[in-house]
Design an enzyme around this catalytic site. Structure first.
Site, short mmCIF file in Angstrom:
data_model
loop_
_atom_site.label_atom_id
_atom_site.label_comp_id
_atom_site.label_asym_id
_atom_site.label_seq_id
_atom_site.Cartn_x
_atom_site.Cartn_y
_atom_site.Cartn_z
N GLY A 155 -86.33 -47.53 -40.42
CA GLY A 155 -86.01 -47.62 -41.85
C GLY A 155 -84.98 -46.56 -42.17
N GLY A 266 -72.67 -49.59 -51.34
CA GLY A 266 -73.86 -50.29 -51.84
C GLY A 266 -74.68 -49.41 -52.75
N ARG A 267 -74.73 -48.12 -52.40
CA ARG A 267 -75.56 -47.19 -53.19
C ARG A 267 -75.04 -47.05 -54.62
NH1 ARG A 267 -76.27 -43.43 -47.79
NH2 ARG A 267 -77.92 -44.75 -46.93
N GLN A 360 -95.31 -45.47 -71.98
CA GLN A 360 -96.12 -44.54 -72.79
C GLN A 360 -95.85 -44.74 -74.29
OE1 GLN A 360 -98.34 -42.77 -71.29
NE2 GLN A 360 -99.12 -41.62 -73.04
N GLU A 387 -81.68 -49.07 -49.77
CA GLU A 387 -80.32 -48.56 -49.52
C GLU A 387 -80.32 -47.03 -49.39
OE1 GLU A 387 -77.00 -50.54 -51.14
OE2 GLU A 387 -78.08 -52.44 -51.36
#
Ligand code: CAA
Length: 408
Positions: A155, A266-267, A360, A387
């Protein structure tokens, strides 16, 4: 003449045009950017918001919404018109991503993966034949794509690829399993990262374009997720899949760097998704605070709620600046790896914090589905994970700081 420091400062910030230094810090968006943002917003309100709760409940893919995104050009926004894309800049893309994520973060991730991981990667590093054969179909939204890097045992530690792509002369023989793949079953074209020569470490990794119909390719289990439940996330299995050599993206052994470079862009997209979740939660909460009454006044008139809104809005604005700056740097052809990591790190943390506060503010109503904020809170969590987790972003940022310090 020697100037004192206050005089220098006065010169820098003086409003007299002739006194201004050759320096622009312009926070204004262009007419075109505003038009794109507004059309993304009305599209999301009209086409994605209806049915979003039902799709979330049933883990149902937004088939009609994605079809309309394709028609409107949201699936290949940054791809050149030569390959049937929109030819827009990254700033336009993040503005659209923010608006779409406010109303349906599941549709937004489908859009983000197709735009910034798949289309961008092929356009930047693919061959002309690959662009004609695959990119045109992806950018026009005729089909969508998936980016396959993660594995059951790889990962965050992405160099530990176990999927193999053995070099068989005119083709690669692909074997292995990929996990948590966005667009896993809805995609038709897959960018698959695999190890060809383990002795070379990350320099022995390749990126291959795999078609859904290739024999030996199998779509595995659909994940039952906490959030972004409208997007389909699957494991994928490859058993002796013959992938022609011409489907390799970039030079032999470039696959890991391809993945890293693609993920840096992509981030920015995921940061924009997180920003959209946060700004969506804020908008809903601000409206609710003007409608809901307690102790004989609207709850927004209670300082406990008003101050929450102030903190939420400040965080959202700070996240927006980081996202836009990263996008702008990318558009200018300037380095953006660190800034994209910062944008994703901060915007995803803000998405989580702001959506929790939104629940909340809504009290009991926030805990049920009709008010959308509980979904936004669940959707926010993944932005801190996919990502590159927040911990990976901190690793990328801190390495850059330390490298710079060492150079000095
Ligand atoms: N751009 C270009 N090259 C890069 C790079 C970047 N951003 N980051 C690293 N590299 C290069 C390094 O320079 C190095 O090359 P050399 O050896 O030639 O100098 C090579 O890649 C290896 O880099 P590192 O030594 O830094 O590798 P590492 O093992 O220490 O870890 C890491 C690097 C940054 C932690 C990386 O493994 C990483 O980003 N992990 C997270 C993976 C990730 O984001 N997964 C998300 C899955 S995709 C997804 O979620 C999509 C979806 O469906 C939504």
């Amino acid at each position: 003449m020697e100037l004192t420091q206050p005089e220098v400062l006065r010169l820098y910030f003086c409003n007299e045009p002739r006194m201004q230094p050759n320096f622009t810090m312009n926070f204004e968006l262009t007419e075109e950017h505003l038009m794109i943002r507004d059309s993304a917003r009305s599209f999301a309100q009209n086409e994605l918001l209806p049915g979003v709760i039902e799709r979330d409940n049933e883990q149902k893919f937004p088939t009609d919404g994605v079809k309309k995104m394709a028609e409107l050009g949201f699936l290949g926004m940054m791809t050149s018109p030569k390959y049937l894309g929109g030819g827009m800049d990254t700033v336009s893309y993040v503005l659209a991503m923010e608006e779409i994520s406010k109303y349906d973060a599941s549709s937004a991730v489908i859009m983000s993966v197709n735009n910034s991981l798949v289309c961008w990667g092929i356009e930047k590093y693919g061959t002309e034949d690959q662009k004609i054969k695959y990119l045109t179909r992806l950018a026009s939204g005729e089909v969508i794509g998936a980016f396959c890097l993660s594995e059951p045992e790889a990962g965050s530690d992405a160099t530990s690829q176990k999927t193999t792509a053995l070099d068989m002369g005119d083709h690669y023989l692909l074997n292995g399993t990929k996990n948590w793949i966005t667009n896993g079953s809805s995609a038709s074209i897959y960018l698959v990262i695999a190890q060809t020569d383990v002795s070379k470490g990350h320099r022995g990794i390749n990126c291959l374009i795999v078609e859904k119909e290739m024999p030996g390719f199998q779509i595995g289990k659909k994940e039952d997720k906490l959030g972004i439940r409208g997007s389909d996330t699957h494991s994928l299995m490859f058993t002796d899949v013959k992938v022609p050599k011409e489907n390799r993206v970039g030079d032999e052994g470039f696959g890991f760097k391809f993945a890293m470079k693609t993920l840096s862009g992509g981030r920015i997209g995921i940061a924009a998704q997180a920003l959209g979740i946060a700004s969506g939660a804020l908008e809903i909460s601000a409206k609710y605070a003007t409608e809901r009454k307690s102790f004989n006044k609207i709850i927004g008139d209670h300082q406990a709620i008003a101050f929450k809104l102030a903190d939420m809005a400040t965080k959202v604005e700070a996240a927006r600046f980081l996202v836009l700056k990263a996008a702008w740097l990318k558009d200018q052809g300037m380095p953006y790896v660190t800034e994209s990591a910062m944008a994703k790190l901060y915007a995803s943390e803000v998405a989580m914090e702001v959506s929790v506060e939104a629940v909340q503010i809504h009290g009991g109503y926030g805990f049920v589905k009709d008010y959308h904020v509980e979904r936004l809170m669940r959707d926010a969590k993944i932005t801190q994970i996919y990502e590159g987790t927040s911990e990976i972003q901190r690793m990328v940022i801190s390495r850059a700081i330390l490298d710079e310090a060492k150079e000095k």
